[in-house]
Design a protein around this motif. Structure first.
Motif, mmCIF file in Angstrom:
data_model
loop_
_atom_site.group_PDB
_atom_site.id
_atom_site.type_symbol
_atom_site.label_atom_id
_atom_site.label_comp_id
_atom_site.label_asym_id
_atom_site.label_seq_id
_atom_site.Cartn_x
_atom_site.Cartn_y
_atom_site.Cartn_z
ATOM 1 N N VAL A 62 -4.071 -15.130 -7.265
ATOM 2 C CA VAL A 62 -2.679 -14.736 -7.081
ATOM 3 C C VAL A 62 -2.234 -15.052 -5.650
ATOM 4 O O VAL A 62 -2.892 -14.629 -4.698
ATOM 5 N N PRO A 63 -1.128 -15.777 -5.485
ATOM 6 C CA PRO A 63 -0.608 -15.976 -4.131
ATOM 7 C C PRO A 63 -0.227 -14.621 -3.517
ATOM 8 O O PRO A 63 0.244 -13.727 -4.215
ATOM 9 N N LEU A 64 -0.440 -14.489 -2.229
ATOM 10 C CA LEU A 64 -0.116 -13.233 -1.550
ATOM 11 C C LEU A 64 1.328 -12.809 -1.782
ATOM 12 O O LEU A 64 1.607 -11.645 -2.068
ATOM 13 N N TRP A 65 2.263 -13.752 -1.682
ATOM 14 C CA TRP A 65 3.680 -13.419 -1.864
ATOM 15 C C TRP A 65 3.934 -12.897 -3.270
ATOM 16 O O TRP A 65 4.747 -12.006 -3.464
ATOM 17 N N HIS A 66 3.211 -13.440 -4.264
ATOM 18 C CA HIS A 66 3.407 -13.043 -5.652
ATOM 19 C C HIS A 66 2.916 -11.611 -5.874
ATOM 20 O O HIS A 66 3.568 -10.812 -6.554
ATOM 21 N N ALA A 67 1.769 -11.292 -5.283
ATOM 22 C CA ALA A 67 1.248 -9.920 -5.387
ATOM 23 C C ALA A 67 2.202 -8.934 -4.711
ATOM 24 O O ALA A 67 2.479 -7.861 -5.246
ATOM 25 N N GLN A 68 2.723 -9.308 -3.561
ATOM 26 C CA GLN A 68 3.665 -8.461 -2.827
ATOM 27 C C GLN A 68 4.932 -8.224 -3.649
ATOM 28 O O GLN A 68 5.418 -7.098 -3.768
ATOM 29 N N LYS A 69 5.457 -9.280 -4.251
ATOM 30 C CA LYS A 69 6.665 -9.172 -5.085
ATOM 31 C C LYS A 69 6.390 -8.323 -6.336
ATOM 32 O O LYS A 69 7.201 -7.489 -6.725
ATOM 33 N N TRP A 70 5.232 -8.533 -6.972
ATOM 34 C CA TRP A 70 4.864 -7.786 -8.179
ATOM 35 C C TRP A 70 4.780 -6.286 -7.867
ATOM 36 O O TRP A 70 5.275 -5.463 -8.647
ATOM 37 N N LEU A 71 4.177 -5.937 -6.739
ATOM 38 C CA LEU A 71 4.092 -4.519 -6.355
ATOM 39 C C LEU A 71 5.482 -3.916 -6.188
ATOM 40 O O LEU A 71 5.738 -2.796 -6.607
ATOM 41 N N ARG A 72 6.368 -4.679 -5.567
ATOM 42 C CA ARG A 72 7.734 -4.195 -5.324
ATOM 43 C C ARG A 72 8.502 -4.038 -6.638
ATOM 44 O O ARG A 72 9.148 -3.027 -6.876
ATOM 45 N N GLU A 73 8.411 -5.034 -7.516
ATOM 46 C CA GLU A 73 9.205 -5.017 -8.748
ATOM 47 C C GLU A 73 8.612 -4.143 -9.847
ATOM 48 O O GLU A 73 9.348 -3.487 -10.570
ATOM 49 N N LYS A 74 7.308 -4.124 -9.993
ATOM 50 C CA LYS A 74 6.677 -3.386 -11.094
ATOM 51 C C LYS A 74 6.294 -1.953 -10.731
ATOM 52 O O LYS A 74 6.289 -1.077 -11.580
ATOM 53 N N THR A 108 -5.232 -2.969 12.840
ATOM 54 C CA THR A 108 -4.502 -4.181 13.182
ATOM 55 C C THR A 108 -5.354 -5.381 12.780
ATOM 56 O O THR A 108 -6.573 -5.270 12.616
ATOM 57 N N PHE A 109 -4.690 -6.522 12.632
ATOM 58 C CA PHE A 109 -5.347 -7.715 12.120
ATOM 59 C C PHE A 109 -4.957 -8.936 12.933
ATOM 60 O O PHE A 109 -3.872 -8.993 13.508
ATOM 61 N N ALA A 110 -5.830 -9.909 12.951
ATOM 62 C CA ALA A 110 -5.593 -11.128 13.723
ATOM 63 C C ALA A 110 -4.541 -12.025 13.085
ATOM 64 O O ALA A 110 -3.854 -12.758 13.776
ATOM 65 N N THR A 111 -4.402 -11.951 11.746
ATOM 66 C CA THR A 111 -3.447 -12.823 11.069
ATOM 67 C C THR A 111 -2.522 -12.027 10.150
ATOM 68 O O THR A 111 -2.869 -10.932 9.697
ATOM 69 N N TYR A 112 -1.386 -12.604 9.890
ATOM 70 C CA TYR A 112 -0.413 -12.035 8.958
ATOM 71 C C TYR A 112 -1.061 -11.849 7.589
ATOM 72 O O TYR A 112 -0.909 -10.816 6.940
ATOM 73 N N GLU A 113 -1.788 -12.875 7.137
ATOM 74 C CA GLU A 113 -2.391 -12.854 5.801
ATOM 75 C C GLU A 113 -3.426 -11.746 5.651
ATOM 76 O O GLU A 113 -3.513 -11.105 4.605
ATOM 77 N N GLU A 114 -4.212 -11.503 6.700
ATOM 78 C CA GLU A 114 -5.185 -10.408 6.645
ATOM 79 C C GLU A 114 -4.475 -9.065 6.523
ATOM 80 O O GLU A 114 -4.891 -8.199 5.735
ATOM 81 N N ALA A 115 -3.409 -8.889 7.292
ATOM 82 C CA ALA A 115 -2.653 -7.637 7.230
ATOM 83 C C ALA A 115 -2.012 -7.452 5.861
ATOM 84 O O ALA A 115 -2.058 -6.359 5.283
ATOM 85 N N LEU A 116 -1.426 -8.522 5.309
ATOM 86 C CA LEU A 116 -0.797 -8.433 3.994
ATOM 87 C C LEU A 116 -1.824 -8.131 2.914
ATOM 88 O O LEU A 116 -1.593 -7.295 2.039
ATOM 89 N N SER A 117 -2.976 -8.768 2.980
ATOM 90 C CA SER A 117 -4.045 -8.495 2.000
ATOM 91 C C SER A 117 -4.460 -7.036 2.038
ATOM 92 O O SER A 117 -4.619 -6.393 0.994
ATOM 93 N N GLU A 118 -4.621 -6.507 3.231
ATOM 94 C CA GLU A 118 -5.016 -5.101 3.365
ATOM 95 C C GLU A 118 -3.906 -4.174 2.859
ATOM 96 O O GLU A 118 -4.178 -3.146 2.230
ATOM 97 N N GLY A 119 -2.667 -4.532 3.136
ATOM 98 C CA GLY A 119 -1.545 -3.743 2.632
ATOM 99 C C GLY A 119 -1.479 -3.744 1.112
ATOM 100 O O GLY A 119 -1.217 -2.708 0.491
ATOM 101 N N ILE A 120 -1.726 -4.890 0.511
ATOM 102 C CA ILE A 120 -1.746 -4.991 -0.957
ATOM 103 C C ILE A 120 -2.874 -4.139 -1.519
ATOM 104 O O ILE A 120 -2.687 -3.399 -2.487
ATOM 105 N N GLU A 121 -4.037 -4.214 -0.903
ATOM 106 C CA GLU A 121 -5.168 -3.422 -1.387
ATOM 107 C C GLU A 121 -4.878 -1.919 -1.290
ATOM 108 O O GLU A 121 -5.176 -1.161 -2.212
ATOM 109 N N THR A 122 -4.251 -1.497 -0.207
ATOM 110 C CA THR A 122 -3.883 -0.086 -0.050
ATOM 111 C C THR A 122 -2.881 0.326 -1.122
ATOM 112 O O THR A 122 -2.989 1.415 -1.706
ATOM 113 N N ALA A 123 -1.903 -0.527 -1.407
ATOM 114 C CA ALA A 123 -0.920 -0.229 -2.452
ATOM 115 C C ALA A 123 -1.590 -0.101 -3.820
ATOM 116 O O ALA A 123 -1.234 0.780 -4.611
ATOM 117 N N LEU A 124 -2.578 -0.950 -4.099
ATOM 118 C CA LEU A 124 -3.286 -0.861 -5.384
ATOM 119 C C LEU A 124 -4.067 0.441 -5.482
ATOM 120 O O LEU A 124 -4.174 1.036 -6.560
#
Length: 130
Positions: A62-74, A108-124
């Protein structure tokens, strides 16, 4: 792993929370990223929505943006990533769009993608606790 996609482990967690939207990449059981070729595995498959049912251990990448959008919409959970210039680091937070409940992550994270991945995991994890 490609930094634009969730990890294999996170992909499995997304599936467990109900993510079943078509994506154009998948992971093999050895966690290698591949592009879906139309009808590659079976004539009726045009995306990898059911790859894991065809080949044990395969799962949607799953692309990161897609997971982020799915969490928001669903699930009405917004995951936001911000940059702290003073620390030269990224952090994520989440907001429940229905209740207004929110929380910053304590990391905190070195990259945007690492932070987003961790945020998605926390939301799940929030979804699993409901």
């Amino acid at each position: 792993m490609n930094e634009d996609y969730v990890s294999y482990k996170l992909a499995l967690k997304l599936k467990a929370c109900g993510f079943d939207e078509p994506c154009d990449h998948y992971y093999t059981p050895n966690k290698t990223l591949h592009i879906v070729k139309s009808n590659a595995l079976a004539p009726e498959i045009t995306n990898n929505r059911f790859l894991d049912e065809i080949d044990d251990g395969c799962c949607t990448a799953v692309p990161l943006w897609h997971a982020q959008k799915w969490l928001r919409e669903k699930h009405h959970i917004s995951v936001r990533v911000s940059y702290i210039a003073y620390h030269k680091a990224w952090f994520a937070d989440w907001l429940n769009l229905d209740s207004g409940e929110f929380d910053d992550m304590d990391a905190t994270f070195a990259t945007y993608e690492e932070a987003l991945s961790e945020g998605i995991e926390t939301a799940l994890e929030l979804i699993n606790h409901k």
